[in-house]
Design a protein around this motif. Sequence first.
Motif, PDB file in Angstrom:
ATOM      1  N   ALA A   1       1.000  -1.145  -0.143  1.00  0.00           N
ATOM      2  CA  ALA A   1      -0.117  -0.041  -0.008  1.00  0.00           C
ATOM      3  C   ALA A   1       0.912   1.127   0.089  1.00  0.00           C
ATOM      4  O   ALA A   1       0.518   2.173  -0.579  1.00  0.00           O
ATOM      5  N   GLU A   2       1.950   1.144   0.694  1.00  0.00           N
ATOM      6  CA  GLU A   2       3.118   2.585   0.788  1.00  0.00           C
ATOM      7  C   GLU A   2       3.457   2.781  -0.430  1.00  0.00           C
ATOM      8  O   GLU A   2       3.868   3.805  -0.896  1.00  0.00           O
ATOM      9  N   ARG A   3       3.533   1.647  -1.288  1.00  0.00           N
ATOM     10  CA  ARG A   3       4.419   1.775  -2.473  1.00  0.00           C
ATOM     11  C   ARG A   3       3.353   2.288  -3.530  1.00  0.00           C
ATOM     12  O   ARG A   3       3.805   2.748  -4.633  1.00  0.00           O
ATOM     13  N   SER A   4       2.226   2.414  -3.287  1.00  0.00           N
ATOM     14  CA  SER A   4       1.159   2.870  -4.309  1.00  0.00           C
ATOM     15  C   SER A   4       1.490   4.367  -4.469  1.00  0.00           C
ATOM     16  O   SER A   4       1.415   5.074  -3.284  1.00  0.00           O
ATOM     17  N   PRO A   5       1.115   4.688  -5.731  1.00  0.00           N
ATOM     18  CA  PRO A   5       0.907   6.323  -6.004  1.00  0.00           C
ATOM     19  C   PRO A   5      -0.283   7.063  -5.495  1.00  0.00           C
ATOM     20  O   PRO A   5      -0.276   8.160  -5.625  1.00  0.00           O
ATOM     21  N   ASP A   6      -1.065   6.249  -4.995  1.00  0.00           N
ATOM     22  CA  ASP A   6      -2.215   6.762  -4.537  1.00  0.00           C
ATOM     23  C   ASP A   6      -2.290   7.595  -3.164  1.00  0.00           C
ATOM     24  O   ASP A   6      -1.860   6.923  -2.136  1.00  0.00           O
ATOM     25  N   THR A   7      -2.364   8.902  -3.127  1.00  0.00           N
ATOM     26  CA  THR A   7      -2.100   9.668  -1.868  1.00  0.00           C
ATOM     27  C   THR A   7      -3.555  10.302  -1.550  1.00  0.00           C
ATOM     28  O   THR A   7      -3.376  11.217  -0.764  1.00  0.00           O
ATOM     29  N   ASN A   8      -4.578   9.578  -2.078  1.00  0.00           N
ATOM     30  CA  ASN A   8      -5.984  10.490  -1.642  1.00  0.00           C
ATOM     31  C   ASN A   8      -6.156  10.200   0.147  1.00  0.00           C
ATOM     32  O   ASN A   8      -5.892   8.984   0.372  1.00  0.00           O
ATOM     33  N   GLU A   9      -6.304  11.368   0.459  1.00  0.00           N
ATOM     34  CA  GLU A   9      -6.624  11.115   2.106  1.00  0.00           C
ATOM     35  C   GLU A   9      -7.835  10.576   2.461  1.00  0.00           C
ATOM     36  O   GLU A   9      -7.713   9.972   3.742  1.00  0.00           O
ATOM     37  N   HIS A  10      -8.789  10.548   1.398  1.00  0.00           N
ATOM     38  CA  HIS A  10      -9.911   9.669   1.965  1.00  0.00           C
ATOM     39  C   HIS A  10      -9.692   8.204   2.211  1.00  0.00           C
ATOM     40  O   HIS A  10     -10.423   7.269   2.638  1.00  0.00           O
ATOM     41  N   ARG A  11      -8.409   7.619   1.536  1.00  0.00           N
ATOM     42  CA  ARG A  11      -8.319   6.413   1.683  1.00  0.00           C
ATOM     43  C   ARG A  11      -6.939   6.130   2.358  1.00  0.00           C
ATOM     44  O   ARG A  11      -6.290   4.677   2.182  1.00  0.00           O
ATOM     45  N   LYS A  12      -6.302   6.895   3.253  1.00  0.00           N
ATOM     46  CA  LYS A  12      -5.239   6.741   4.023  1.00  0.00           C
ATOM     47  C   LYS A  12      -5.338   5.459   5.009  1.00  0.00           C
ATOM     48  O   LYS A  12      -4.371   4.840   5.249  1.00  0.00           O
ATOM     49  N   ASP A  13      -6.440   5.067   5.464  1.00  0.00           N
ATOM     50  CA  ASP A  13      -6.731   3.939   6.329  1.00  0.00           C
ATOM     51  C   ASP A  13      -7.265   2.531   5.510  1.00  0.00           C
ATOM     52  O   ASP A  13      -7.725   1.896   6.368  1.00  0.00           O
ATOM     53  N   GLU A  14      -7.127   2.711   4.232  1.00  0.00           N
ATOM     54  CA  GLU A  14      -7.707   1.760   3.463  1.00  0.00           C
ATOM     55  C   GLU A  14      -6.582   0.941   2.679  1.00  0.00           C
ATOM     56  O   GLU A  14      -6.437   1.401   1.399  1.00  0.00           O
ATOM     57  N   PRO A  15      -5.674   0.101   3.287  1.00  0.00           N
ATOM     58  CA  PRO A  15      -4.487  -0.297   2.814  1.00  0.00           C
ATOM     59  C   PRO A  15      -4.729  -1.210   1.153  1.00  0.00           C
ATOM     60  O   PRO A  15      -3.891  -1.029   0.325  1.00  0.00           O
ATOM     61  N   TYR A  16      -5.729  -2.089   1.327  1.00  0.00           N
ATOM     62  CA  TYR A  16      -6.184  -2.873   0.141  1.00  0.00           C
ATOM     63  C   TYR A  16      -6.417  -1.906  -1.102  1.00  0.00           C
ATOM     64  O   TYR A  16      -6.163  -2.400  -2.123  1.00  0.00           O
ATOM     65  N   ARG A  17      -7.305  -1.019  -0.752  1.00  0.00           N
ATOM     66  CA  ARG A  17      -7.626   0.035  -1.931  1.00  0.00           C
ATOM     67  C   ARG A  17      -6.671   0.518  -2.699  1.00  0.00           C
ATOM     68  O   ARG A  17      -6.277   0.880  -3.548  1.00  0.00           O
ATOM     69  N   ARG A  18      -5.678   1.244  -1.674  1.00  0.00           N
ATOM     70  CA  ARG A  18      -4.515   1.880  -1.966  1.00  0.00           C
ATOM     71  C   ARG A  18      -3.622   0.931  -2.873  1.00  0.00           C
ATOM     72  O   ARG A  18      -3.001   1.352  -3.940  1.00  0.00           O
ATOM     73  N   ALA A  19      -3.272  -0.236  -2.273  1.00  0.00           N
ATOM     74  CA  ALA A  19      -2.617  -1.019  -2.943  1.00  0.00           C
ATOM     75  C   ALA A  19      -3.155  -1.582  -4.324  1.00  0.00           C
ATOM     76  O   ALA A  19      -2.379  -1.567  -5.281  1.00  0.00           O
ATOM     77  N   LEU A  20      -4.476  -1.836  -4.456  1.00  0.00           N
ATOM     78  CA  LEU A  20      -4.941  -1.895  -5.667  1.00  0.00           C
ATOM     79  C   LEU A  20      -4.965  -0.880  -6.611  1.00  0.00           C
ATOM     80  O   LEU A  20      -4.940  -1.323  -7.861  1.00  0.00           O
ATOM     81  N   ILE A  21      -4.975   0.354  -6.259  1.00  0.00           N
ATOM     82  CA  ILE A  21      -4.934   1.353  -7.323  1.00  0.00           C
ATOM     83  C   ILE A  21      -3.503   1.358  -7.836  1.00  0.00           C
ATOM     84  O   ILE A  21      -3.319   1.503  -9.086  1.00  0.00           O
ATOM     85  N   GLY A  22      -2.586   1.174  -6.775  1.00  0.00           N
ATOM     86  CA  GLY A  22      -1.086   1.270  -7.487  1.00  0.00           C
ATOM     87  C   GLY A  22      -0.977  -0.176  -8.302  1.00  0.00           C
ATOM     88  O   GLY A  22      -0.370  -0.094  -9.502  1.00  0.00           O
TER      89      GLY A  22
END
Length: 621
Positions: free
Chosen positions: A329-350
């Motif tokens: 999730a941390e490697r994902s380029p997604d920086t949307n504040e609304h998803r900062k506590d949603e690691p799976y979504r952030r990871a999948l965006i990456g």
Amino acid sequence: MIQPPKSASPARTKDNERPLVEDIRLLGRILGDVIREQEGVAAFELIEQIRKLSVAFRRDADHEADKALKKLLKGLSGDQTVSVIRAFTYFSHLANLAEDRHHIRRRAIHERAGDTQEGSIEVALARLRWAGISPRTIANTLATSFVSPVLTAHPTEVQRKSILDAERDIAQLLVARDDIKVKAASVNANKDALTPRELAANEEQMRARVLQLWQTRLLRFTKLTVADEVENALSYYESTFLREIPKLYADLERELGQHPVHSFLRMGQWIGGDRDGNPNVNAQTLIHALRRQADVALRHYLTEVHYLGGELSLSTMLVDCLPDMQALAERSPDTNEHRKDEPYRRALIGVYARLAAALKDLTGGDAARHAVAPQNAYKTAEEFLADLRTIEASLLAHHGAALVAQRLHPLIRAVEVFGFHLATVDLRQSSDKHEEVVAELLAVARIEAAYSSLDEMAKRALLLKMLNDARPLRVLGNVYSELARSELAIFEAALSARARFGKEAIRHYIISHTETVSDLLEVLLLQKEVGLMHGTLDGASTNDLIVVPLFETIEDLRNAAPIMRAFYALPGVAKLVQRSGAEQDIMLGYSDTNKDGGIFTSNWELYRAETALVELFDSVN
């Protein structure tokens, strides 16, 4: 005590055929209405008369009806004949759709009743268990198995894709109609008012599709191109294989008590790589086929990753995740504040961004959605698979098994089976073409001026010498024939495609009309010429493509085992195959042998060739 699998009872086997009859009558009525509307009452009545006479003759052996039918058909005008042919063609197609639906319907009825059907996975595995073979043993056997259904090109296919697509829509409408009826049966009578309207709407949709069929040209004006053949084949992946093969694996694992099942079933394809007798297939069509295949696979993955991102809205305020998952999730380029506590979504965006970049690199296409810009493309399907497994492991470690089963696990299985290449494209060419190219290479290099006139033993000796020489045969600056350039371009394209789309993209090189050991050595030499064979035969060499002989006549079948025995007896060959993966494919042609010797002789010689080859490779091992 273990009991043999239960099959359907005779009473259930003779199920009520009423739903099938109703579907055929519905589709026949709709077709009749369309013909009456489009062609006129006279045309409809003519077709009905022919139908009734045909039924009377077939069902009742009514010879008067036979005479009347023959007289009527002989008197048809050209336009009437075409109209009658189209009507009965479409009726048979529609009846086939109804029969296919009824087969699925009856299978579902049997499953709900606890019965099993012949040919099903359940019956096959139940019989193995009854014979005392454990699920673990079955799973271990599958782990060393390889099954590859192969789609081949059929330029004589008369049905157009437009017609196939319309018929698929009708098949789906039959499914929807059954669902409406099931819903109607499950509600009280006072809640059933909507069902007639739903059935009427369903029928109108069918009518539109049947009208589309009637107003669509049945035959093509022009011959299919290779690109057309590729698109026709890919339509089956989109509608069937990409989703159904993962379901097949899930069924196997469920029947085996969740023992992991190796991805032994992969898809193969000849379209784009089969040059034998088709001059339109070349290096360009091969690359086009692989690009289109990659496009279909990657777009499927992109769609599934998008939906996964919507489903995996898990918050770290409510559930933990593994460190590897958090790192993804941390490697994902997604920086949307609304998803900062949603690691799976952030990871999948990456993951989506990397897949979109891979799509662009491999096919030139663009993904449909972009939460962030495409970037950091996956170089291999294995990289993508590793990220999916990171997500899977984290979900399983934190009570998320139900979330894995619905979409993530089928996606993982699809990536294992289809990679970025979708299906392995087999290369095929006739042995005489290889001989011409090798003869030209040897003549231009002033090594042998008349290679084709050498006897078999002399050819073998010369080819072995060339395979043990590290130098290439091609002479810089020389202009080779169109055949030599085209054939070498195929091998070069295969080298490039394996680096680009993965090693599974091209694995086999099939030699039609294999009659001698030199036919196999020539293909090894052509691989060496472009870098598909690494090293020399007398060293620690490997080759990328499995050399696959195709034995096509009765005489070829009888010589199959002796040819392969002589091939493996050559110095360095057995070790080359072992170092290259220890796989040897052999094709036995049933079609040409049937033409050559008849069905009985063909089957007998196929059996003898198979057993002789099994004995040979048992001794090699």
